[in-house]
Design a protein around this motif. Structure first.
Motif, PDB file in Angstrom:
ATOM      1  N   GLU A 134     -17.094  -5.673  -3.545  1.00 40.77           N
ATOM      2  CA  GLU A 134     -15.698  -6.144  -3.640  1.00 40.77           C
ATOM      3  C   GLU A 134     -15.645  -7.556  -4.216  1.00 40.77           C
ATOM      4  O   GLU A 134     -15.005  -8.448  -3.693  1.00 40.77           O
ATOM      5  CB  GLU A 134     -15.026  -6.119  -2.266  1.00 40.77           C
ATOM      6  N   LEU A 159      -6.096  -5.867  -3.168  1.00 47.36           N
ATOM      7  CA  LEU A 159      -6.688  -5.674  -1.836  1.00 47.36           C
ATOM      8  C   LEU A 159      -6.296  -6.825  -0.906  1.00 47.36           C
ATOM      9  O   LEU A 159      -5.899  -6.592   0.244  1.00 47.36           O
ATOM     10  CB  LEU A 159      -8.214  -5.612  -1.989  1.00 47.36           C
ATOM     11  N   LYS A 218     -16.229  -9.393   7.171  1.00 50.26           N
ATOM     12  CA  LYS A 218     -17.118  -8.930   6.104  1.00 50.26           C
ATOM     13  C   LYS A 218     -18.015 -10.075   5.615  1.00 50.26           C
ATOM     14  O   LYS A 218     -19.202  -9.883   5.363  1.00 50.26           O
ATOM     15  CB  LYS A 218     -16.269  -8.382   4.948  1.00 50.26           C
ATOM     16  N   LYS A 221      -3.987  -6.583   2.483  1.00 51.25           N
ATOM     17  CA  LYS A 221      -4.524  -6.977   3.790  1.00 51.25           C
ATOM     18  C   LYS A 221      -3.803  -8.186   4.379  1.00 51.25           C
ATOM     19  O   LYS A 221      -4.134  -8.628   5.472  1.00 51.25           O
ATOM     20  CB  LYS A 221      -6.018  -7.291   3.664  1.00 51.25           C
ATOM     21  N   SER A 265     -12.391 -16.229   1.290  1.00 43.58           N
ATOM     22  CA  SER A 265     -11.173 -15.842   0.573  1.00 43.58           C
ATOM     23  C   SER A 265     -11.295 -14.423   0.034  1.00 43.58           C
ATOM     24  O   SER A 265     -10.350 -13.645   0.076  1.00 43.58           O
ATOM     25  CB  SER A 265     -10.921 -16.776  -0.611  1.00 43.58           C
ATOM     26  N   TYR A 266     -12.470 -14.089  -0.484  1.00 45.47           N
ATOM     27  CA  TYR A 266     -12.641 -12.786  -1.124  1.00 45.47           C
ATOM     28  C   TYR A 266     -12.822 -11.661  -0.116  1.00 45.47           C
ATOM     29  O   TYR A 266     -12.297 -10.568  -0.298  1.00 45.47           O
ATOM     30  CB  TYR A 266     -13.847 -12.813  -2.075  1.00 45.47           C
ATOM     31  N   TRP A 267     -13.572 -11.906   0.931  1.00 48.61           N
ATOM     32  CA  TRP A 267     -13.952 -10.817   1.839  1.00 48.61           C
ATOM     33  C   TRP A 267     -13.308 -10.869   3.207  1.00 48.61           C
ATOM     34  O   TRP A 267     -13.427  -9.914   3.968  1.00 48.61           O
ATOM     35  CB  TRP A 267     -15.478 -10.811   2.014  1.00 48.61           C
ATOM     36  N   GLY A 268     -12.708 -11.971   3.594  1.00 44.45           N
ATOM     37  CA  GLY A 268     -12.203 -12.101   4.956  1.00 44.45           C
ATOM     38  C   GLY A 268     -13.339 -12.425   5.916  1.00 44.45           C
ATOM     39  O   GLY A 268     -14.511 -12.308   5.546  1.00 44.45           O
ATOM     40  N   ARG A 317      -8.597  -5.927  -8.862  1.00 44.39           N
ATOM     41  CA  ARG A 317      -8.462  -5.110  -7.657  1.00 44.39           C
ATOM     42  C   ARG A 317      -8.548  -5.988  -6.404  1.00 44.39           C
ATOM     43  O   ARG A 317      -7.911  -5.728  -5.389  1.00 44.39           O
ATOM     44  CB  ARG A 317      -9.577  -4.051  -7.629  1.00 44.39           C
ATOM     45  N   GLN A 318      -9.354  -7.050  -6.512  1.00 38.01           N
ATOM     46  CA  GLN A 318      -9.511  -7.987  -5.395  1.00 38.01           C
ATOM     47  C   GLN A 318      -8.164  -8.564  -4.970  1.00 38.01           C
ATOM     48  O   GLN A 318      -7.882  -8.713  -3.787  1.00 38.01           O
ATOM     49  CB  GLN A 318     -10.433  -9.114  -5.850  1.00 38.01           C
ATOM     50  N   THR A 319      -7.334  -8.864  -5.954  1.00 40.31           N
ATOM     51  CA  THR A 319      -6.023  -9.448  -5.659  1.00 40.31           C
ATOM     52  C   THR A 319      -5.135  -8.444  -4.934  1.00 40.31           C
ATOM     53  O   THR A 319      -4.485  -8.778  -3.936  1.00 40.31           O
ATOM     54  CB  THR A 319      -5.366  -9.913  -6.980  1.00 40.31           C
ATOM     55  N   PHE A 377      -5.037 -15.097  -7.788  1.00 41.44           N
ATOM     56  CA  PHE A 377      -5.759 -15.078  -6.518  1.00 41.44           C
ATOM     57  C   PHE A 377      -7.106 -15.803  -6.647  1.00 41.44           C
ATOM     58  O   PHE A 377      -7.489 -16.598  -5.783  1.00 41.44           O
ATOM     59  CB  PHE A 377      -5.968 -13.626  -6.073  1.00 41.44           C
ATOM     60  N   GLN A 378      -7.796 -15.533  -7.745  1.00 42.69           N
ATOM     61  CA  GLN A 378      -9.087 -16.198  -7.972  1.00 42.69           C
ATOM     62  C   GLN A 378      -8.909 -17.709  -8.115  1.00 42.69           C
ATOM     63  O   GLN A 378      -9.716 -18.483  -7.610  1.00 42.69           O
ATOM     64  CB  GLN A 378      -9.752 -15.627  -9.230  1.00 42.69           C
ATOM     65  N   ARG A 395      -3.917 -11.199   3.266  1.00 42.06           N
ATOM     66  CA  ARG A 395      -4.679 -12.443   3.145  1.00 42.06           C
ATOM     67  C   ARG A 395      -4.124 -13.326   2.032  1.00 42.06           C
ATOM     68  O   ARG A 395      -4.459 -14.493   1.935  1.00 42.06           O
ATOM     69  CB  ARG A 395      -6.163 -12.142   2.831  1.00 42.06           C
ATOM     70  N   TYR A 396      -3.279 -12.740   1.190  1.00 45.28           N
ATOM     71  CA  TYR A 396      -2.768 -13.505   0.054  1.00 45.28           C
ATOM     72  C   TYR A 396      -1.326 -13.102  -0.245  1.00 45.28           C
ATOM     73  O   TYR A 396      -0.998 -11.912  -0.290  1.00 45.28           O
ATOM     74  CB  TYR A 396      -3.645 -13.230  -1.178  1.00 45.28           C
ATOM     75  N   ARG A 451      -6.497 -19.492  -6.776  1.00 48.38           N
ATOM     76  CA  ARG A 451      -6.194 -20.074  -5.474  1.00 48.38           C
ATOM     77  C   ARG A 451      -7.456 -20.184  -4.624  1.00 48.38           C
ATOM     78  O   ARG A 451      -7.690 -21.180  -3.946  1.00 48.38           O
ATOM     79  CB  ARG A 451      -5.138 -19.246  -4.734  1.00 48.38           C
ATOM     80  N   LYS A 464       0.835  -1.203   0.000  1.00 46.32           N
ATOM     81  CA  LYS A 464       0.000   0.000   0.000  1.00 46.32           C
ATOM     82  C   LYS A 464       0.876   1.262   0.000  1.00 46.32           C
ATOM     83  O   LYS A 464       0.630   2.209  -0.759  1.00 46.32           O
ATOM     84  CB  LYS A 464      -0.924  -0.005   1.214  1.00 46.32           C
ATOM     85  N   GLN A 502      -5.993   1.110  -6.142  1.00 47.80           N
ATOM     86  CA  GLN A 502      -5.856  -0.351  -6.287  1.00 47.80           C
ATOM     87  C   GLN A 502      -6.287  -0.776  -7.687  1.00 47.80           C
ATOM     88  O   GLN A 502      -5.677  -1.647  -8.300  1.00 47.80           O
ATOM     89  CB  GLN A 502      -6.718  -1.059  -5.240  1.00 47.80           C
ATOM     90  N   GLU A 515      -9.975  -6.589  11.308  1.00 50.18           N
ATOM     91  CA  GLU A 515      -9.440  -6.168  10.013  1.00 50.18           C
ATOM     92  C   GLU A 515      -9.820  -4.719   9.752  1.00 50.18           C
ATOM     93  O   GLU A 515     -10.931  -4.305  10.053  1.00 50.18           O
ATOM     94  CB  GLU A 515     -10.052  -7.011   8.905  1.00 50.18           C
ATOM     95  N   GLU A 516      -8.892  -3.997   9.196  1.00 48.85           N
ATOM     96  CA  GLU A 516      -9.218  -2.613   8.839  1.00 48.85           C
ATOM     97  C   GLU A 516      -9.937  -2.612   7.526  1.00 48.85           C
ATOM     98  O   GLU A 516      -9.671  -3.422   6.650  1.00 48.85           O
ATOM     99  CB  GLU A 516      -7.935  -1.818   8.663  1.00 48.85           C
ATOM    100  N   ASP A 517     -10.844  -1.678   7.395  1.00 47.98           N
ATOM    101  CA  ASP A 517     -11.499  -1.483   6.103  1.00 47.98           C
ATOM    102  C   ASP A 517     -10.677  -0.491   5.311  1.00 47.98           C
ATOM    103  O   ASP A 517     -10.406   0.596   5.780  1.00 47.98           O
ATOM    104  CB  ASP A 517     -12.893  -0.878   6.322  1.00 47.98           C
ATOM    105  N   GLU A 518     -10.211  -0.861   4.170  1.00 51.93           N
ATOM    106  CA  GLU A 518      -9.445   0.093   3.378  1.00 51.93           C
ATOM    107  C   GLU A 518      -9.754  -0.093   1.908  1.00 51.93           C
ATOM    108  O   GLU A 518     -10.241  -1.125   1.495  1.00 51.93           O
ATOM    109  CB  GLU A 518      -7.952  -0.069   3.631  1.00 51.93           C
ATOM    110  N   SER A 519      -9.436   0.949   1.148  1.00 50.93           N
ATOM    111  CA  SER A 519      -9.685   0.824  -0.288  1.00 50.93           C
ATOM    112  C   SER A 519      -8.533   1.418  -1.060  1.00 50.93           C
ATOM    113  O   SER A 519      -7.661   2.002  -0.486  1.00 50.93           O
ATOM    114  CB  SER A 519     -10.973   1.541  -0.663  1.00 50.93           C
TER     115      SER A 519
END
Lengths: 71, 238
Positions: free
Chosen positions: B10, A38, B128, A42, B122-125, A34-36, B63-64, A44-45, B66, A12, A23, B234-238
């Protein structure tokens, strides 16, 4: 066997330093979603070596600057 | 508009995933006319995966891929273990579990919901995902309630209030996950008792759709609670 380390990433920070990229923009530049981005940010990956190298190339940093081993 | 909605959620499904989702919905809807339409749902559920694994379809990023494989492995573990235990249970005595299709549907439900929940995680944690699952429960309850009680305003209002705990828990899950987790586990135990689901250990275990109520309602609440108890903030971030 679960690895005895975590990977901390500064993606980030690198993204913001490289011209305040969103992102979405970064995802487009490296050819992913963008999911990747993100999920990497975070923690997670963990990306593949290929994606890590591509991210480093686009952001103008080294892979080591983006990802660090945390014992 | 669909893209905006998906972006807000998301979730960035590929075109094949969207088409597969439509096939699943269409398959289930048309199965009311003829059960052979269930094959459409099967095509939607497994088609994209088969095409991807055979290299014909290459539409996902790493990522998708996996997330898909992890969800598939979780579904294999859960549905596989469940099927073995169920098989042992059936063979160990003279069981009265009704028609074979009830058992098959139950196994498919375990398989599909494990896959679905794992994908969402996997996508949202954890936070969420649980928050959105609870919101979905609340909305489904509200919609069914409105449709079912259009002519009885008092029942409509009173029963609609039962959706409030779901929305409240969805809010709490985002801010205080451990508290929400404990409440969800307690709620799943309560509903297990309240709906008489303990009779699953009796002589007619799958009577009155008990198996499906556990897989579709009590199970997700319990799993959501466990996930939240294990989760980190988890923090919410964008």
């Amino acid at each position: 066997m679960r690895p005895k380390y975590d990977i901390r990433n500064n993606l980030k920070l690198c993204r913001l330093k490289a011209g305040d990229l969103t992102q979405e923009q970064l995802a487009e530049k490296v050819g992913t979603t963008r999911q990747t981005i993100l999920s990497i940010e975070k923690g997670r990956y963990s990306p593949s070596v290929g994606l890590a190298l591509r991210l480093a190339q686009v952001l103008g940093v080294t892979v080591e600057e983006m990802f660090e081993l945390e014992e | 508009m669909l893209n905006k909605l998906l972006s807000r959620l998301e979730w960035h499904p590929t075109h094949a995933t969207l088409a597969a989702g439509a096939l699943v919905i269409l398959g289930f809807a048309l199965s009311e006319i003829n059960w052979w339409f269930l094959t459409l749902a099967a095509l939607g559920t497994f088609g994209p995966g088969i095409l991807r694994e055979t290299g014909i379809l290459n539409d996902q990023d790493e990522f998708q891929r996996r997330a898909d494989r992890q969800a598939g492995y979780h579904a294999f573990l859960t549905a596989g273990l469940f099927t073995f235990l169920y098989d042992a249970y059936l063979r160990a005595g003279d069981r009265n579990v009704g028609d074979a299709e009830i058992s098959v549907s139950l196994i498919l439900a375990v398989l599909w919901f494990t896959w679905f929940l794992s994908s969402l995680l996997s996508y949202w944690g954890p936070q969420k995902t649980v928050s959105r699952v609870l919101n979905a429960f609340g909305w489904v309850w509200l919609v069914f309630n409105i449709v079912g009680n259009l002519t009885d305003p008092i029942a409509l209002i009173m029963q609609s209030l039962l959706a409030a705990p779901f929305f409240l828990l969805a809010y709490v899950a985002k801010r205080w996950p451990r508290i929400a987790g404990a409440v969800l586990i307690a709620s799943s135990c309560f509903f297990f008792y309240f709906f008489g689901l303990y009779e699953i250990f009796g002589s007619n275990p799958l009577e009155k759709g008990r198996g499906m109520v556990i897989v579709l309602f009590v199970g997700p609440l319990l799993v959501s609670g466990i996930i939240l108890l294990k989760s980190r903030l988890e923090e919410d971030e964008s």
